[in-house]
Design an enzyme around this catalytic site. Structure first.
Site, PDB file in Angstrom:
ATOM      1  N   GLY A   1       0.831  -1.196   0.000  1.00 43.32           N
ATOM      2  CA  GLY A   1       0.000   0.000   0.000  1.00 43.32           C
ATOM      3  C   GLY A   1       0.862   1.240   0.000  1.00 43.32           C
TER       4      GLY A   1
ATOM      5  CD  GLN B   1       3.308   5.716   2.791  1.00 39.03           C
ATOM      6  OE1 GLN B   1       2.269   5.220   2.370  1.00 39.03           O
ATOM      7  NE2 GLN B   1       4.343   4.997   3.202  1.00 39.03           N
TER       8      GLN B   1
ATOM      9  CB  CYS C   1       5.664   1.976   7.296  1.00 40.21           C
ATOM     10  SG  CYS C   1       5.058   3.476   6.504  1.00 40.21           S
ATOM     11  CG  LEU C   2       6.648   1.033   1.171  1.00 40.56           C
ATOM     12  CD1 LEU C   2       5.957   1.377  -0.147  1.00 40.56           C
ATOM     13  CD2 LEU C   2       7.747   0.002   0.959  1.00 40.56           C
TER      14      LEU C   2
ATOM     15  CG  HIS D   1      -0.128   0.768   7.416  1.00 38.76           C
ATOM     16  ND1 HIS D   1       0.819   0.351   8.319  1.00 38.76           N
ATOM     17  CD2 HIS D   1       0.523   1.611   6.560  1.00 38.76           C
ATOM     18  CE1 HIS D   1       1.988   0.922   8.035  1.00 38.76           C
ATOM     19  NE2 HIS D   1       1.830   1.682   6.958  1.00 38.76           N
ATOM     20  CD  GLU D   2      -0.778   2.323   2.913  1.00 40.94           C
ATOM     21  OE1 GLU D   2      -0.456   3.529   2.796  1.00 40.94           O
ATOM     22  OE2 GLU D   2       0.055   1.417   3.120  1.00 40.94           O
TER      23      GLU D   2
ATOM     24  CG  HIS E   1       0.473   6.618   5.755  1.00 34.36           C
ATOM     25  ND1 HIS E   1       1.605   7.161   6.312  1.00 34.36           N
ATOM     26  CD2 HIS E   1       0.751   5.302   5.546  1.00 34.36           C
ATOM     27  CE1 HIS E   1       2.540   6.226   6.429  1.00 34.36           C
ATOM     28  NE2 HIS E   1       2.048   5.088   5.965  1.00 34.36           N
TER      29      HIS E   1
END
Length: 196
Positions: A45, A50, A102-103, A144-145, A148
């Site tokens: 995701g 991000q 997480c990226l 999670h997304e 953000h």
């Protein structure tokens, strides 16, 4: 186009996001770039903050783990999925812990407790209204997304003790003292190229 992913400590990850009001070519290009970036980084995701954007958009792609999920009897909808102006309208009281990464926080993985099921209302990339009750890995990735878009990172869900243990690692990430197989943007705006 592959976009740099903003890392822990950059203000972009904490900014307010804005609803998308019309389906424009710029919005569709952003979605394509986000999908390309997510896939290049081997992520499941990616949310607009991000990549330094304020639109309320995130993308999800469970294809890398779809076979494993189906083997467990878990239904996987068509991928990738695009969520524009999403709202979580219901969540289950039942929760579970699962290790997340997480990226924007490379090489950090921690157990996070989240609701097992959620109902999400959103616009898809064609600007058609959708309402979807999801569970399992899809529910976790979507939560999670969604976080953000609210300026919340998965590390915010950890205990004060766990965050204290991660303090030095998070400071190194913010300073750009990190390598990743995708380009990064540090807290001070420097670009760290992808490593082989």
């Amino acid at each position: 186009m592959i976009l740099p992913i903003y890392v822990f400590g950059h203000d972009a990850l904490r900014r307010d996001t804005e609803p998308v009001t019309e389906n424009t070519e710029a919005v569709q290009t952003l979605i394509d770039n986000m999908i390309d970036t997510m896939r290049a980084a081997n992520g499941l995701g990616l949310a607009a903050p991000q990549v330094g954007r304020t639109e309320r958009i995130f993308v999800v792609d469970l294809l890398p783990i779809a076979d494993d999920l189906r083997a467990e009897g878990i239904e996987v909808p068509d991928q990738p999925m695009v969520f524009i102006n999403p709202e979580i309208t219901w969540e289950s009281s039942a929760t579970s812990k699962f290790e997340e990464g997480c990226l924007s926080i490379p090489d950090v993985r921690e157990s996070v407790r989240r609701p097992d099921r959620v109902q999400v209302e959103y616009l898809d990339r064609n600007f058609e209204e959708q309402s979807y009750e999801m569970s399992d890995m899809l529910a976790r990735v979507v939560q999670h997304e969604y976080d953000h878009l609210e300026g919340v990172l998965f590390t915010d869900h950890l205990s004060a003790f766990r965050r204290r243990l991660l303090r030095r690692t998070l400071r190194r990430i913010a300073d750009g003292d990190i390598e990743a197989p995708y380009p990064l943007r540090t807290a001070d705006g420097e670009t760290v190229p992808a490593t082989a």
